[in-house]
Design an enzyme around this catalytic site. Structure first.
Site, short mmCIF file in Angstrom:
data_model
loop_
_atom_site.label_atom_id
_atom_site.label_comp_id
_atom_site.label_asym_id
_atom_site.label_seq_id
_atom_site.Cartn_x
_atom_site.Cartn_y
_atom_site.Cartn_z
NE ARG A 21 86.86 25.16 93.95
CZ ARG A 21 86.49 24.02 93.51
NH1 ARG A 21 87.45 22.98 93.99
NH2 ARG A 21 86.28 23.37 92.49
CE LYS A 55 88.76 11.17 72.75
NZ LYS A 55 88.30 10.18 73.67
#
Length: 396
Positions: free
Chosen positions: A36, A197
């Site tokens: 980053r 999910k």
């Protein structure tokens, strides 16, 4: 898009507040992955070369509005100076006298790093007073932290409305890539969505079926869609209570002209561990005492046809339990196919999300994709079709 870039700003002699994401992993005060930090270098370098003084606004961790010494940004100073190749002056607060003094000390070619913005409770509350305190420090504002753009915080949204604002190099590259993938894409468009999910990606799936031509569903969530179609999945992870929701997404896809692709063959095992005995069976033949842990080779072959017929690919989530062998095979193979198509100039490929980046790196395919987003939540919310406050504010 209406946002400006650095090329639209005259930064010569100006103090430029730059919102960056340097929330890097650390171990005993040492940065263990500087990715980053490396990504903000072009923006900081270009501001300095154009005669401006970059003043970096950033957060680290979740101090919840309190000063937590272990979350001070001072720890990243050595790594920041190393990658920027410039002297960095550290301010022990991100507003007030400490910040002003540090900025006044900065000479030409030097950078200022302000202390953790989240040490102030007003940051996450997007307090107008804190945003004004930030604005008082500089002449203009540049947001180079797409990964924090989905949050309406004082340093990402509030201050952007108070100063002349633009997107930094990283932010501009991200927005350009995302617009090419979903805003004004070359068609046909295929989206790969994996994960455990359905419930965590409802908005994502609901938005994509109205925007893409093909939707590939993998991972644990594919099992829920199989259950919704009356297919037995043994002991596999599946949200059986979401079957009606899965069917409604399939109906919405059909009405929108989006083709949904589910596994046609599966890799099953009796235990979830590396090197576990496994077998490949037809999707309709999952043994009652086994669990589905990956898609099979016939599924990968079908995906090759879809990828080769598409012009744009968006990818979020693995096709199987990619963390352990041999259940990483489908993700690896599909990723390499996408990489090959991209390198051949036949596919624009954009991917994002933590698990996705890890999976593509593991497959050795990430470097060949058109664009890899390091943003997690912001990338997902963009795929869900939501406005990102940090981006919207740049249009103000």
């Amino acid at each position: 898009m209406g946002w400006k870039t650095l090329d639209d700003m005259d930064v010569d002699g100006k103090i430029v507040l730059v919102r960056v994401d340097v929330n890097v992993p650390m171990d005993d005060g040492i940065v263990t992955d500087a990715t980053r930090i490396e990504k903000i270098v072009p923006t900081v370098r270009d501001i300095v070369q154009a005669g401006g003084t970059p003043v970096l606004l950033a957060h680290y961790g979740r101090p919840k509005g309190k000063v937590v010494p272990e979350m001070s940004l001072e720890a990243i100073l050595p790594t920041l100076e190393k990658h920027l190749g410039m002297r960095v002056i550290f301010a022990r607060d991100c507003v007030g006298d400490a910040a002003r003094t540090a900025i006044e000390q900065a000479r030409e070619g030097e950078v200022v790093l302000l202390e953790n913005t989240r040490f102030h409770a007003g940051e996450e509350a997007n307090d107008p007073a804190l945003a004004l305190a930030f604005a008082d420090l500089g002449d203009m504002y540049v947001n180079d932290a797409f990964s924090a753009a989905h949050r309406a915080h004082a340093s990402t949204e509030g201050v952007a409305r108070l100063l002349p604002s633009a997107a930094g190099r990283l932010m501009a590259a991200e927005l350009k890539a995302l617009d090419a993938a979903l805003g004004t894409p070359k068609r046909p468009v295929v989206a790969v969505v994996g994960g455990a999910k359905v419930s965590t990606k409802l908005e994502l799936l609901g938005n994509l079926v109205t925007k893409v031509d093909h939707l590939v569903i993998g991972g644990g969530m594919a099992n829920t869609f199989l259950v919704a179609q009356g297919i037995e999945v043994g002991k596999s992870l599946a949200e059986r209570d979401m079957a009606d929701t899965a069917r409604s997404i399939l109906d919405k896809a059909k009405a929108s002209g989006c083709t949904v692709h589910l596994p046609v063959d599966i890799v099953v095992a009796r235990e979830f561990k590396a090197g576990a005995a496994s077998e490949t069976v037809d999707v309709n033949a999952c043994p009652g005492d086994a669990m589905i842990l990956d898609a099979g080779p016939s599924t990968v072959a079908a995906l090759r046809e879809v990828f080769e017929a598409s012009a744009t690919l968006i990818w979020n989530g693995p096709l199987g339990a990619f963390e352990i062998e041999p259940f990483d095979a489908a993700t690896n193979a599909a990723a390499r196919i996408a990489a090959e198509q991209t390198q051949a100039g036949k596919l624009i490929s954009v991917a994002g999300g933590g698990d996705t980046v890890a999976a593509l790196n593991k497959a050795g395919a990430a470097a060949q994709f058109t664009y890899i987003s390091t943003a997690g939540g912001a990338f997902l919310e963009w795929m869900e079709g939501k406005d990102l406050p940090g981006v919207t504010a740049l249009n103000a």
